[in-house]
Motif scaffolding. Sequence first.
Motif, short mmCIF file in Angstrom:
data_model
loop_
_atom_site.label_atom_id
_atom_site.label_comp_id
_atom_site.label_asym_id
_atom_site.label_seq_id
_atom_site.Cartn_x
_atom_site.Cartn_y
_atom_site.Cartn_z
N LEU A 141 0.82 -1.22 0.00
CA LEU A 141 0.00 0.00 0.00
C LEU A 141 0.84 1.26 0.00
O LEU A 141 0.46 2.27 -0.59
CB LEU A 141 -0.93 0.00 1.21
CG LEU A 141 -2.17 -0.90 1.14
CD1 LEU A 141 -2.97 -0.82 2.44
CD2 LEU A 141 -3.05 -0.53 -0.05
N MET A 145 0.52 4.12 -2.82
CA MET A 145 0.28 5.53 -2.51
C MET A 145 1.24 6.43 -3.30
O MET A 145 0.83 7.42 -3.92
CB MET A 145 0.46 5.75 -1.01
CG MET A 145 0.35 7.18 -0.53
SD MET A 145 0.55 7.25 1.28
CE MET A 145 2.29 6.77 1.46
N GLU A 170 -7.05 8.26 -4.22
CA GLU A 170 -6.56 6.97 -3.77
C GLU A 170 -5.32 7.14 -2.89
O GLU A 170 -5.21 6.51 -1.83
CB GLU A 170 -6.23 6.06 -4.95
CG GLU A 170 -5.78 4.67 -4.54
CD GLU A 170 -5.73 3.68 -5.68
OE1 GLU A 170 -5.77 2.47 -5.40
OE2 GLU A 170 -5.64 4.11 -6.85
N ILE A 174 -5.03 6.20 1.34
CA ILE A 174 -3.99 5.35 1.92
C ILE A 174 -3.18 6.14 2.94
O ILE A 174 -2.85 5.64 4.03
CB ILE A 174 -3.06 4.79 0.82
CG1 ILE A 174 -3.86 3.91 -0.15
CG2 ILE A 174 -1.92 3.98 1.45
CD1 ILE A 174 -3.08 3.51 -1.39
N TYR A 178 -2.48 5.38 7.04
CA TYR A 178 -1.16 5.33 7.67
C TYR A 178 -0.88 6.54 8.58
O TYR A 178 0.08 6.52 9.36
CB TYR A 178 -0.07 5.25 6.61
CG TYR A 178 0.09 3.90 5.99
CD1 TYR A 178 0.38 2.78 6.77
CD2 TYR A 178 -0.03 3.71 4.62
CE1 TYR A 178 0.54 1.52 6.20
CE2 TYR A 178 0.13 2.46 4.03
CZ TYR A 178 0.41 1.36 4.83
OH TYR A 178 0.55 0.14 4.27
#
Length: 290
Positions: A141, A145, A170, A174, A178
Amino acid sequence: GDRKSIVEVLRSELSGPRAASIPADLRAALAYHLGAALLELRKLGEARSELELAVRLECSAFWKMRIRIALGTAEHRSGNTAGSLKRLDEAWADCEKCGVDAYRPRIMTNRGATHYQLGQFRQSMSANTLGLNWARRVGNLTELMFAASGTAACYIILGEYATALRDADEAMKIAEVYGDPVSLEKASELKSWTHYWLGSYDTCETLAKGAIERFGNWTMTETRPRLYWVLSRARHGVGDMKGARSWLEEALHLLRRSGDPEDLPGVEIEILRLEGESGDDIDRDSRIVQ
């Protein structure tokens, strides 16, 4: 402070009395992390020197790959685009040898960034798209990103604004997962520029100001001056020349303080253009050439 301490510890290990007995791959790992820490500290010359020494070590293809990726970054940040692409090509060959697909997305997105720096936006799009596809394939991921931010930037340049917003969204989702402020700030900047080019000046300003308010006290990033720059464009779009000049002055201050070689000339030229539009500087053409 932490990174400086890391640099001191790593240098001590690599040059100390036990250095000769360190296994090759462990020595390569230590040398890689030393170079990476120096990159984070923006000590490009020292980073390149350490990584150049590291890449000569007799170590596995895996660590050769990691070191060459870092060297590509150092070359990119130094403006040596040819050197950056060469190192990334070598890293890709190392990746083929060691078979660790997890690093393919990073190699491709770094390549995309270098092509973008060269103004080769189709090549940049191709590399970033490959990075995006590999990130999905390996389930990374973080790399997804970065790749989505890269494709969004290319789509903006190519005038494909709906797709730019899709990929920036998108990347932002992400980054929210995080809690990554640097990537959130970048995604906000990309969305701001997209709305500017769509003529949605209010939305552009809302996004850019929101990012500045949210991340303004965070560590200085290359994105921060661009947020002020896009705010200037939005003010100019509604005919507010004073506001446009004010935001550009903020961007100029940050760029001069950071020594950013990429955006500084563009902002300086834009200030001269604003002066010309307002009749403040009749000799702007010769200053632009300078």
